[in-house]
Structures are given as C-alpha cells and as structure tokens.
Write a protein that holds these residues in place. Structure first.
Motif, PDB file in Angstrom:
ATOM      1  N   LEU A  29       0.830  -1.206   0.000  1.00 30.16           N
ATOM      2  CA  LEU A  29       0.000   0.000   0.000  1.00 30.16           C
ATOM      3  C   LEU A  29       0.864   1.255   0.000  1.00 30.16           C
ATOM      4  CD1 LEU A  29      -2.779   1.336   0.150  1.00 30.16           C
ATOM      5  CD2 LEU A  29      -2.649   1.131   2.651  1.00 30.16           C
ATOM      6  N   ALA A  30       1.976   1.222   0.729  1.00 29.91           N
ATOM      7  CA  ALA A  30       2.847   2.399   0.793  1.00 29.91           C
ATOM      8  C   ALA A  30       3.393   2.756  -0.582  1.00 29.91           C
ATOM      9  CB  ALA A  30       3.992   2.148   1.776  1.00 29.91           C
ATOM     10  N   LEU A  31       3.830   1.760  -1.337  1.00 30.71           N
ATOM     11  CA  LEU A  31       4.383   2.029  -2.667  1.00 30.71           C
ATOM     12  C   LEU A  31       3.291   2.489  -3.629  1.00 30.71           C
ATOM     13  CD1 LEU A  31       7.039   2.081  -4.148  1.00 30.71           C
ATOM     14  CD2 LEU A  31       6.740  -0.320  -4.733  1.00 30.71           C
ATOM     15  N   LEU A  32       2.113   1.901  -3.530  1.00 30.82           N
ATOM     16  CA  LEU A  32       0.993   2.338  -4.364  1.00 30.82           C
ATOM     17  C   LEU A  32       0.570   3.765  -3.991  1.00 30.82           C
ATOM     18  CD1 LEU A  32      -1.141  -0.933  -4.301  1.00 30.82           C
ATOM     19  CD2 LEU A  32       0.032   0.008  -6.293  1.00 30.82           C
ATOM     20  N   ALA A  33       0.581   4.077  -2.686  1.00 32.05           N
ATOM     21  CA  ALA A  33       0.194   5.412  -2.230  1.00 32.05           C
ATOM     22  C   ALA A  33       1.204   6.458  -2.678  1.00 32.05           C
ATOM     23  CB  ALA A  33       0.062   5.423  -0.707  1.00 32.05           C
ATOM     24  N   LEU A  34       2.477   6.104  -2.630  1.00 30.76           N
ATOM     25  CA  LEU A  34       3.519   7.025  -3.075  1.00 30.76           C
ATOM     26  C   LEU A  34       3.316   7.410  -4.536  1.00 30.76           C
ATOM     27  CD1 LEU A  34       6.308   8.414  -2.530  1.00 30.76           C
ATOM     28  CD2 LEU A  34       7.343   6.311  -3.376  1.00 30.76           C
ATOM     29  N   ARG A  35       2.872   6.448  -5.331  1.00 30.84           N
ATOM     30  CA  ARG A  35       2.672   6.683  -6.769  1.00 30.84           C
ATOM     31  C   ARG A  35       1.189   6.676  -7.122  1.00 30.84           C
ATOM     32  NH1 ARG A  35       7.581   2.783  -9.063  1.00 30.84           N
ATOM     33  NH2 ARG A  35       9.197   3.607  -7.671  1.00 30.84           N
ATOM     34  N   ALA A  36       0.395   7.297  -6.291  1.00 29.94           N
ATOM     35  CA  ALA A  36      -1.053   7.334  -6.503  1.00 29.94           C
ATOM     36  C   ALA A  36      -1.381   7.826  -7.905  1.00 29.94           C
ATOM     37  CB  ALA A  36      -1.710   8.227  -5.461  1.00 29.94           C
ATOM     38  N   ASP A  37      -2.358   7.172  -8.525  1.00 28.51           N
ATOM     39  CA  ASP A  37      -2.826   7.489  -9.876  1.00 28.51           C
ATOM     40  C   ASP A  37      -1.812   7.128 -10.954  1.00 28.51           C
ATOM     41  OD1 ASP A  37      -5.318   8.586  -8.929  1.00 28.51           O
ATOM     42  OD2 ASP A  37      -4.177  10.345  -8.306  1.00 28.51           O
ATOM     43  N   ARG A 145       4.289  14.840   9.321  1.00 30.56           N
ATOM     44  CA  ARG A 145       3.930  14.374  10.664  1.00 30.56           C
ATOM     45  C   ARG A 145       5.020  13.486  11.252  1.00 30.56           C
ATOM     46  NH1 ARG A 145       0.570  10.734   9.397  1.00 30.56           N
ATOM     47  NH2 ARG A 145       1.054  10.937   7.199  1.00 30.56           N
ATOM     48  N   GLY A 146       6.171  13.451  10.597  1.00 25.75           N
ATOM     49  CA  GLY A 146       7.278  12.595  11.009  1.00 25.75           C
ATOM     50  C   GLY A 146       8.015  12.144   9.767  1.00 25.75           C
ATOM     51  N   PRO A 147       9.006  11.249   9.905  1.00 28.84           N
ATOM     52  CA  PRO A 147       9.704  10.740   8.722  1.00 28.84           C
ATOM     53  C   PRO A 147       8.738  10.023   7.777  1.00 28.84           C
ATOM     54  CG  PRO A 147      10.874  10.162  10.738  1.00 28.84           C
ATOM     55  CD  PRO A 147       9.553  10.710  11.163  1.00 28.84           C
ATOM     56  N   ALA A 148       8.971  10.145   6.477  1.00 35.20           N
ATOM     57  CA  ALA A 148       8.117   9.481   5.495  1.00 35.20           C
ATOM     58  C   ALA A 148       8.123   7.972   5.732  1.00 35.20           C
ATOM     59  CB  ALA A 148       8.604   9.790   4.080  1.00 35.20           C
ATOM     60  N   PHE A 149       6.944   7.371   5.636  1.00 32.70           N
ATOM     61  CA  PHE A 149       6.767   5.926   5.843  1.00 32.70           C
ATOM     62  C   PHE A 149       7.279   5.489   7.210  1.00 32.70           C
ATOM     63  CE2 PHE A 149       8.036   6.594   1.311  1.00 32.70           C
ATOM     64  CZ  PHE A 149       6.765   6.548   0.780  1.00 32.70           C
ATOM     65  N   ALA A 150       7.010   6.298   8.218  1.00 32.00           N
ATOM     66  CA  ALA A 150       7.590   6.073   9.541  1.00 32.00           C
ATOM     67  C   ALA A 150       7.228   4.712  10.116  1.00 32.00           C
ATOM     68  CB  ALA A 150       7.134   7.179  10.496  1.00 32.00           C
ATOM     69  N   GLY A 155      11.743  -1.636   1.851  1.00 34.21           N
ATOM     70  CA  GLY A 155      12.733  -2.316   1.045  1.00 34.21           C
ATOM     71  C   GLY A 155      13.586  -1.293   0.328  1.00 34.21           C
ATOM     72  N   GLY A 156      14.283  -1.734  -0.711  1.00 38.76           N
ATOM     73  CA  GLY A 156      15.209  -0.847  -1.405  1.00 38.76           C
ATOM     74  C   GLY A 156      14.549   0.388  -1.980  1.00 38.76           C
ATOM     75  N   GLN A 157      13.406   0.238  -2.639  1.00 38.91           N
ATOM     76  CA  GLN A 157      12.782   1.379  -3.318  1.00 38.91           C
ATOM     77  C   GLN A 157      12.199   2.382  -2.330  1.00 38.91           C
ATOM     78  OE1 GLN A 157      10.583   0.382  -7.022  1.00 38.91           O
ATOM     79  NE2 GLN A 157      10.990  -1.725  -6.415  1.00 38.91           N
ATOM     80  N   LEU A 158      11.468   1.893  -1.337  1.00 36.58           N
ATOM     81  CA  LEU A 158      10.889   2.809  -0.363  1.00 36.58           C
ATOM     82  C   LEU A 158      11.979   3.499   0.467  1.00 36.58           C
ATOM     83  CD1 LEU A 158       7.678   1.008   0.967  1.00 36.58           C
ATOM     84  CD2 LEU A 158       7.816   3.050  -0.476  1.00 36.58           C
ATOM     85  N   ALA A 159      13.079   2.783   0.718  1.00 29.99           N
ATOM     86  CA  ALA A 159      14.184   3.402   1.456  1.00 29.99           C
ATOM     87  C   ALA A 159      14.765   4.575   0.670  1.00 29.99           C
ATOM     88  CB  ALA A 159      15.262   2.365   1.757  1.00 29.99           C
TER      89      ALA A 159
END
Length: 283
Positions: A29-37, A145-150, A155-159
């Motif tokens: 969900l985090a990766l999909l949310a980062l690249r929404a749409d 509200r804090g560090p991204a994806f706190a 993994g590698g891409q989200l990091a």
C-alpha cells in the motif's frame, strides 16, 4: 481517497482507514500510495517486498496482498453507503496491464500538496516575495507528521524514496528559514535552529543560518563558536573543511564588530547578511 505518506502511512476511503496491520500488505500500500494514480508494475512491488530477490511465488503472493487491500477498501465503501459513487474496491485499487494503480479519485494526497505549496514558495523566493515564501513553505512543512513511511517496513525502493523525500523536506526548511531571516525574524528562529544544528551536525546551510541568527541577536561570540564546532565535526567525521561560502561567512562575522548586529537591516548589501545570502545559494 485521502493519502498521507509524509509521516506514518495513512490511507482512507470515505474517511475509513484502509491501512492493513500486516507488514507486507502495508508495504504494498505504501508504494501504491507514493505513486497514486500511476500504474506500479507487479515486478516493482515484488522487488520492494523481497529486496530484489523475489521467490517464484512472488506474483501470486502480490495478488494475495492486493486482495487483502481490496477487502479493506470494500469494507470502507460499505460503511460509507451508496453516496460515494464508487461501486467496488476494484475502482479504487485498479488492475492494469502488468500492475496496479491506487486511484485517489481527486482526493487529498499530502505529497502532492507539499510539492505544490513548496513550489509556490520557491517561486516567491525567486521573486523576492519573502512573506509569501515563508508562509507557503511553512504550510508545506506543516504537512509532515514525522519521517516518510515512519511505520512501514521499507525495502530498497521505499528506502530510497524516504531519503529523497527527506531531502525535499530539508530543502523546503532551508528556504523557509532563509525567508524568515530576510524578514528579520532571527530571534524567533534561534530556538528552532538550535535543535536543527544538533540534529543535522554536518548540514552547513543550517549552521550558516544559525550563525547569522546568533550574530544578528548580538551573540557574535556564540556565532563564531558554532562555526568552530561545525568545523571540528566536519574534520573529525568527514575529513573535510567547511565550504568556501561558510568560511567567508565566518570571516565576515569575525570582522564585523558586535555593535553592528542589531543595526543590520533584514537584507543588506554588505556584511554577514549579504554573505549569508550568497552562502545559502552555495551551500
């Protein structure tokens, strides 16, 4: 949808959270949310989940996680009733050729709002409208509200994305502080900058701004001590001297008498403040 990644992950459909508790679906969900749409290829999701070494069952497992997310979305839609105009979860988490897309439906995406506000702030800085720049950049930074994806295992891409987003935040912070300095708000900035230079011990631009705020507040000796602490840290930890811009700033403060600190205008043509303006572009 409401999608927030600038801090703990938060994704809501009609006000109902659809963030799973399990770490792997949360990562998807985090990766999909980062690249929404935007369509995120299934292979990209697999690489994120298994650090570039996906098992043979990776595609099937990713599909399972997508189904789990859709179950949460369906529950949110059911709770909202028919007023949403969305028939099912597949309209929100869309299957596309080769991947998946999280459809925001034109809702709030905090990263986009941050980029919009920060962009307006940068334009205001370039045009010399410092009150607008300080306001827009301040609003952009307030979205964090804090560090991204706190709360997401990365993994590698989200990091990499988390580091990139932190750099964009620091750039906006640097420019907002510069705008506030241009407006003569040096005393107000001192408490904030004291915390920042302790947190970012080798960040030269923040240290330069701290030195300027101290000097303008009549604390010339402390400004010079701040430079020496930074220099010691850079030499000890990185084996390097401060940049030429920061050295010019130190010399300018050293040569300026302490009596000038209170008389300097918010934007000066010479002296430490002018050096600071040049330094901020160098640093």
């Amino acid at each position: 949808m409401e999608i927030r990644v600038l801090g703990a992950l938060d994704a809501r459909v009609c006000g109902v959270s659809v963030v799973p508790s399990a770490p792997k679906p949360r990562q998807v969900l985090a990766l999909l949310a980062l690249r929404a749409d935007q369509v995120v290829p299934a292979g990209v999701l697999a690489d994120e989940l298994w650090s570039g070494r996906p098992p043979r069952s990776a595609r099937t497992t990713v599909q399972t996680y997508v189904l789990q997310l859709r179950e949460l979305i369906d529950r949110a839609l059911a709770a909202a009733g028919a007023a949403t105009g969305v028939s099912c979860a597949k309209d929100v988490l869309v299957t596309s050729p080769g991947g998946y897309m999280l459809n925001s439906g034109g809702g709030l995406v905090d990263l986009r709002e941050f980029e919009r506000l920060a962009g307006t702030g940068y334009q205001a800085m370039d045009s010399g409208d410092f009150p607008l720049a300080a306001r827009q950049l301040g609003e952009a930074l307030a979205l964090w509200r804090g560090p991204a994806f706190a709360d997401v295992p990365v993994g590698g891409q989200l990091a990499v994305e988390a580091r990139r987003l932190e750099e964009t935040r620091l750039c906006a912070l640097d420019q907002r502080i510069e705008a506030d300095l241009r407006l003569g708000r040096h005393r107000v900035l001192l408490a904030e900058l004291t915390v920042l230079v302790d947190r970012y011990r080798t960040h030269e631009s923040l240290h330069g701004q701290y030195m300027i705020a101290l000097h303008r507040s009549g604390r010339r000796g402390e400004a010079l001590e701040a430079y020496q602490r930074l220099r010691n840290t850079l030499v000890r930890e990185l084996g390097m001297e401060p940049s030429a811009g920061l050295r010019r700033l130190q010399r300018s403060i050293l040569l300026a008498g302490p009596e000038r600190a209170e008389r300097e205008p918010a934007v000066a043509g010479a002296g430490p403040e002018a050096v600071a303006a040049r330094f901020s572009r160098v640093g």
